[in-house]
Write an enzyme that holds these catalytic residues in place. Structure first.
Site: not given
Length: 223
Positions: A112-114
């Site tokens: 999700i983050e990167t």
């Protein structure tokens, strides 16, 4: 009290930013940051108007939950997560056992983050944090984050040459803010450096350490 965005009407924001920057450098020096670090960190700093625009249009604020999740949780990302788990199974098993955070949770957050490190951000973090510190909306928060980052640079924990990330100042595979780096980031691979972008070991272990320390209970619901 620092000069903030639009506090002097009728003048150019970038000109005001330069005035603010002079005061902030003095503030950082009084807070114990070395002159050498201040000179290095702010060597190419500049006001980034696009950061203010991004701040006002964060997807978390303008997208409903279903739209936000569907854009980030899909079959391709699941497939890539499974491949990464197979490739780094020993590491994930070890970290899960040590920090009591499920490997699936860590992979989900990384995705999700990167998107597993594919989109860690390319913006100059120091300029981003300086711009947001100057902006009056959340000046106190970002000024504190910038000061923390300067102190991390001063202690040789972070290399200023690699500080490129999100417009909000987050860095690395799991998008840690400076205060999160200070409190939870660890050198897991034992090379005497904390590398949250180039080292999967440091990145995943730091994320697990963070989640564990803020109260994660393995096997229990997250709500």
């Amino acid at each position: 009290k620092f000069l903030t965005l639009n506090s002097v009407f009728g003048e150019n924001s970038e000109n005001n930013f330069d005035i603010w920057l002079i005061d902030y450098k003095k503030f950082a020096l009084k807070k114990g940051v070395s002159q050498e670090t201040i000179n290095i960190a702010f060597k190419n700093v500049k006001f980034l108007d696009q950061v203010i625009k991004y701040d006002r249009k964060q997807p978390e604020f303008i997208e409903d939950t279903i739209t936000y999740v569907n854009k980030r949780a899909n079959s391709l990302r699941t497939k890539n997560a499974k491949k990464l788990l197979l490739k780094n199974k020993i590491l994930f098993d070890e970290i899960e056992s040590k920090f009591f955070v499920e490997k699936e949770i860590l992979l989900a957050l990384w995705g999700i983050e990167t998107n597993f490190g594919k989109y860690v951000g390319k913006m100059d973090i120091i300029s981003c944090l300086a711009t947001l510190s100057y902006d009056k909306r959340r000046s106190a928060f970002f000024s504190s984050q910038l000061l923390t980052l300067l102190k991390l640079i001063d202690k040789k924990m972070i290399n200023p040459d690699v500080l490129y990330g999100s417009w909000a100042g987050a860095y690395g595979n799991f998008q840690f803010m400076p205060s999160t780096i200070k409190r939870y980031a660890i050198d897991y691979d034992g090379d005497n450096k904390i590398e949250l972008k180039s080292s999967i070991d440091d990145s995943v272990a730091s994320a697990a350490n963070y989640i564990n320390k803020i109260g994660w209970k393995m096997g229990q619901p997250c709500f």
